[in-house]
Write an enzyme that holds these catalytic residues in place. Sequence first.
Site, PDB file in Angstrom:
ATOM      1  N   LYS A  15       0.849  -1.212   0.000  1.00  0.00           N
ATOM      2  CA  LYS A  15       0.000   0.000   0.000  1.00  0.00           C
ATOM      3  C   LYS A  15       0.879   1.255   0.000  1.00  0.00           C
ATOM      4  O   LYS A  15       0.659   2.174  -0.781  1.00  0.00           O
ATOM      5  CB  LYS A  15      -0.912   0.030   1.246  1.00  0.00           C
ATOM      6  CG  LYS A  15      -1.815  -1.179   1.379  1.00  0.00           C
ATOM      7  CD  LYS A  15      -2.704  -1.072   2.592  1.00  0.00           C
ATOM      8  CE  LYS A  15      -1.991  -1.152   3.936  1.00  0.00           C
ATOM      9  NZ  LYS A  15      -1.298  -2.432   4.195  1.00  0.00           N
ATOM     10  N   ARG A  90      -9.991   0.900   8.503  1.00  0.00           N
ATOM     11  CA  ARG A  90      -9.654  -0.460   8.911  1.00  0.00           C
ATOM     12  C   ARG A  90     -10.761  -1.104   9.733  1.00  0.00           C
ATOM     13  O   ARG A  90     -10.640  -2.270  10.102  1.00  0.00           O
ATOM     14  CB  ARG A  90      -8.381  -0.443   9.765  1.00  0.00           C
ATOM     15  CG  ARG A  90      -7.096  -0.492   8.971  1.00  0.00           C
ATOM     16  CD  ARG A  90      -5.975  -0.114   9.898  1.00  0.00           C
ATOM     17  NE  ARG A  90      -4.879  -1.024   9.817  1.00  0.00           N
ATOM     18  CZ  ARG A  90      -3.709  -0.711   9.237  1.00  0.00           C
ATOM     19  NH1 ARG A  90      -3.514   0.451   8.683  1.00  0.00           N
ATOM     20  NH2 ARG A  90      -2.736  -1.585   9.224  1.00  0.00           N
ATOM     21  N   ARG A 128      11.637  -5.573   4.762  1.00  0.00           N
ATOM     22  CA  ARG A 128      11.414  -4.127   4.569  1.00  0.00           C
ATOM     23  C   ARG A 128      12.431  -3.281   5.340  1.00  0.00           C
ATOM     24  O   ARG A 128      12.763  -3.556   6.484  1.00  0.00           O
ATOM     25  CB  ARG A 128      10.011  -3.735   5.026  1.00  0.00           C
ATOM     26  CG  ARG A 128       9.823  -2.214   5.029  1.00  0.00           C
ATOM     27  CD  ARG A 128       8.406  -1.770   5.198  1.00  0.00           C
ATOM     28  NE  ARG A 128       7.692  -2.515   6.195  1.00  0.00           N
ATOM     29  CZ  ARG A 128       6.378  -2.611   6.241  1.00  0.00           C
ATOM     30  NH1 ARG A 128       5.638  -2.012   5.337  1.00  0.00           N
ATOM     31  NH2 ARG A 128       5.805  -3.313   7.187  1.00  0.00           N
TER      32      ARG A 128
HETATM   33  P1  AP5 Z   1       0.535   0.513   8.792  1.00  0.00           P
HETATM   34  O1  AP5 Z   1       1.758   1.322   8.839  1.00  0.00           O
HETATM   35  O2  AP5 Z   1      -0.579   0.941   7.942  1.00  0.00           O
HETATM   36  O3  AP5 Z   1       0.961  -0.981   8.472  1.00  0.00           O
HETATM   37  P2  AP5 Z   1       0.245  -2.158   7.659  1.00  0.00           P
HETATM   38  O4  AP5 Z   1      -1.149  -1.997   7.253  1.00  0.00           O
HETATM   39  O5  AP5 Z   1       0.550  -3.348   8.457  1.00  0.00           O
HETATM   40  O6  AP5 Z   1       0.935  -2.103   6.274  1.00  0.00           O
HETATM   41  P3  AP5 Z   1       2.444  -1.989   6.027  1.00  0.00           P
HETATM   42  O7  AP5 Z   1       2.872  -0.559   6.115  1.00  0.00           O
HETATM   43  O8  AP5 Z   1       3.187  -2.992   6.854  1.00  0.00           O
HETATM   44  O9  AP5 Z   1       2.563  -2.518   4.517  1.00  0.00           O
HETATM   45  P4  AP5 Z   1       2.266  -1.794   3.153  1.00  0.00           P
HETATM   46  O10 AP5 Z   1       1.060  -2.418   2.551  1.00  0.00           O
HETATM   47  O11 AP5 Z   1       2.308  -0.312   3.265  1.00  0.00           O
HETATM   48  O12 AP5 Z   1       3.526  -2.324   2.324  1.00  0.00           O
HETATM   49  P5  AP5 Z   1       4.861  -1.574   1.813  1.00  0.00           P
HETATM   50  O13 AP5 Z   1       4.556  -0.730   0.610  1.00  0.00           O
HETATM   51  O14 AP5 Z   1       5.612  -0.977   2.933  1.00  0.00           O
HETATM   52  O15 AP5 Z   1      -0.042   0.356  10.279  1.00  0.00           O
HETATM   53  C1  AP5 Z   1       0.815   0.082  11.364  1.00  0.00           C
HETATM   54  C2  AP5 Z   1       0.018   0.048  12.664  1.00  0.00           C
HETATM   55  O16 AP5 Z   1      -0.557   1.350  12.906  1.00  0.00           O
HETATM   56  C3  AP5 Z   1      -1.186  -0.905  12.691  1.00  0.00           C
HETATM   57  O17 AP5 Z   1      -0.794  -2.213  13.038  1.00  0.00           O
HETATM   58  C4  AP5 Z   1      -2.084  -0.242  13.749  1.00  0.00           C
HETATM   59  O18 AP5 Z   1      -1.622  -0.517  15.042  1.00  0.00           O
HETATM   60  C5  AP5 Z   1      -1.866   1.251  13.482  1.00  0.00           C
HETATM   61  N1  AP5 Z   1      -2.841   1.779  12.509  1.00  0.00           N
HETATM   62  C6  AP5 Z   1      -2.578   2.264  11.272  1.00  0.00           C
HETATM   63  N2  AP5 Z   1      -3.703   2.675  10.666  1.00  0.00           N
HETATM   64  C7  AP5 Z   1      -4.721   2.430  11.530  1.00  0.00           C
HETATM   65  C8  AP5 Z   1      -6.131   2.620  11.472  1.00  0.00           C
HETATM   66  N3  AP5 Z   1      -6.727   3.116  10.374  1.00  0.00           N
HETATM   67  N4  AP5 Z   1      -6.865   2.261  12.551  1.00  0.00           N
HETATM   68  C9  AP5 Z   1      -6.293   1.775  13.667  1.00  0.00           C
HETATM   69  N5  AP5 Z   1      -4.956   1.542  13.770  1.00  0.00           N
HETATM   70  C10 AP5 Z   1      -4.182   1.871  12.723  1.00  0.00           C
HETATM   71  O19 AP5 Z   1       5.650  -2.855   1.259  1.00  0.00           O
HETATM   72  C11 AP5 Z   1       6.109  -3.861   2.137  1.00  0.00           C
HETATM   73  C12 AP5 Z   1       7.466  -4.391   1.640  1.00  0.00           C
HETATM   74  O20 AP5 Z   1       7.266  -5.068   0.399  1.00  0.00           O
HETATM   75  C13 AP5 Z   1       8.516  -3.302   1.373  1.00  0.00           C
HETATM   76  O21 AP5 Z   1       9.773  -3.775   1.736  1.00  0.00           O
HETATM   77  C14 AP5 Z   1       8.442  -3.084  -0.156  1.00  0.00           C
HETATM   78  O22 AP5 Z   1       9.678  -2.647  -0.694  1.00  0.00           O
HETATM   79  C15 AP5 Z   1       8.046  -4.478  -0.633  1.00  0.00           C
HETATM   80  N6  AP5 Z   1       7.223  -4.440  -1.837  1.00  0.00           N
HETATM   81  C16 AP5 Z   1       6.187  -3.584  -2.105  1.00  0.00           C
HETATM   82  N7  AP5 Z   1       5.638  -3.855  -3.306  1.00  0.00           N
HETATM   83  C17 AP5 Z   1       6.344  -4.910  -3.817  1.00  0.00           C
HETATM   84  C18 AP5 Z   1       6.248  -5.666  -5.030  1.00  0.00           C
HETATM   85  N8  AP5 Z   1       5.333  -5.392  -5.950  1.00  0.00           N
HETATM   86  N9  AP5 Z   1       7.107  -6.701  -5.205  1.00  0.00           N
HETATM   87  C19 AP5 Z   1       8.067  -6.995  -4.255  1.00  0.00           C
HETATM   88  N10 AP5 Z   1       8.203  -6.305  -3.095  1.00  0.00           N
HETATM   89  C20 AP5 Z   1       7.343  -5.282  -2.876  1.00  0.00           C
HETATM   90 MG    MG Z   2       2.599   1.026   4.856  1.00  0.00          MG
END
Ligand code: AP5
Ligand code: MG
Length: 217
Positions: A15, A90, A128
């Site tokens: 995302k 969420r 990551r």
């Molecule tokens: P948040 O920071 O939103 O974490 P998440 O939803 O767990 O999502 P991530 O940031 O881990 O993943 P992403 O989908 O952004 O992936 P990314 O692009 O980094 O939330 C963290 C915490 O905050 C929650 O647990 C909660 O406690 C709180 N929170 C947040 N919002 C909330 C809400 N609305 N309500 C309540 N609590 C809330 O990519 C991941 C990795 O994969 C990277 O290393 C990237 O380089 C790699 N990658 C990306 N795309 C590809 C691809 N196409 N191929 C290969 N690798 C790839």
């Molecule tokens: Mg993220």
Amino acid sequence: MSKIIVLMGAPGAGKGTQARLLEERMGLSHISTGDMFREMKRAETPLGERLRDIMSSGALVPDDLTIRLVEERTGQDDCRNGYILDGFPRTTAQAEMLERLAASRGHRLVAVFVDVPFDIIEKRVTGRRTCPVCGEIYNVYFKPPARDEVCDLHPETRLNRRADDNAETIKARLATYEQETRPLLDYYERTGRLRRVDGTRDSEAIYADIEKAVNGE
Ligand code: AP5
Ligand code: MG
């Protein structure tokens, strides 16, 4: 009509990666509640401490706090012509609030589900790394920086590993996602606003699909 692009998907689905591309190429503001909470949890205050506890347990921050934050942030000038939501909504209460907000400000909403199976998620999350200066997102397996553990754009800066990117917290985050957030996909599907993209391909292929989904509206 101005748009709100809601990026949905499991932890590690990509995302943030896609939101940064959309921001750069479409000129829309990127609002990540996760990034906002990570910033807030640095403070040595009772709220900072509470956020550290919640986020390291893999649970969600309470709706009232999250909703207030998003209401305030999306009311700023740079959101007048639409914006990208990454990690919000969420929960059902958050989705309901967003409907009211979109209606009151005359925005149309399109939800994009970046679909990545759980077996791929683990490497995405454990690999990551993030630049603490510019927020650039790397992955030691899939998108390594030119020099190990150092940002390409800020060579003086070591990359960070997120505190919640450990095996135990990831498990809890995935369970929270299944229980609280995945049901929202049905809601957006039923109301005809869900677009699905295959998130297992490279970032540019995913971006092309998202762009089509968003502009095809
Ligand atoms: P948040 O920071 O939103 O974490 P998440 O939803 O767990 O999502 P991530 O940031 O881990 O993943 P992403 O989908 O952004 O992936 P990314 O692009 O980094 O939330 C963290 C915490 O905050 C929650 O647990 C909660 O406690 C709180 N929170 C947040 N919002 C909330 C809400 N609305 N309500 C309540 N609590 C809330 O990519 C991941 C990795 O994969 C990277 O290393 C990237 O380089 C790699 N990658 C990306 N795309 C590809 C691809 N196409 N191929 C290969 N690798 C790839
Ligand atoms: Mg993220």
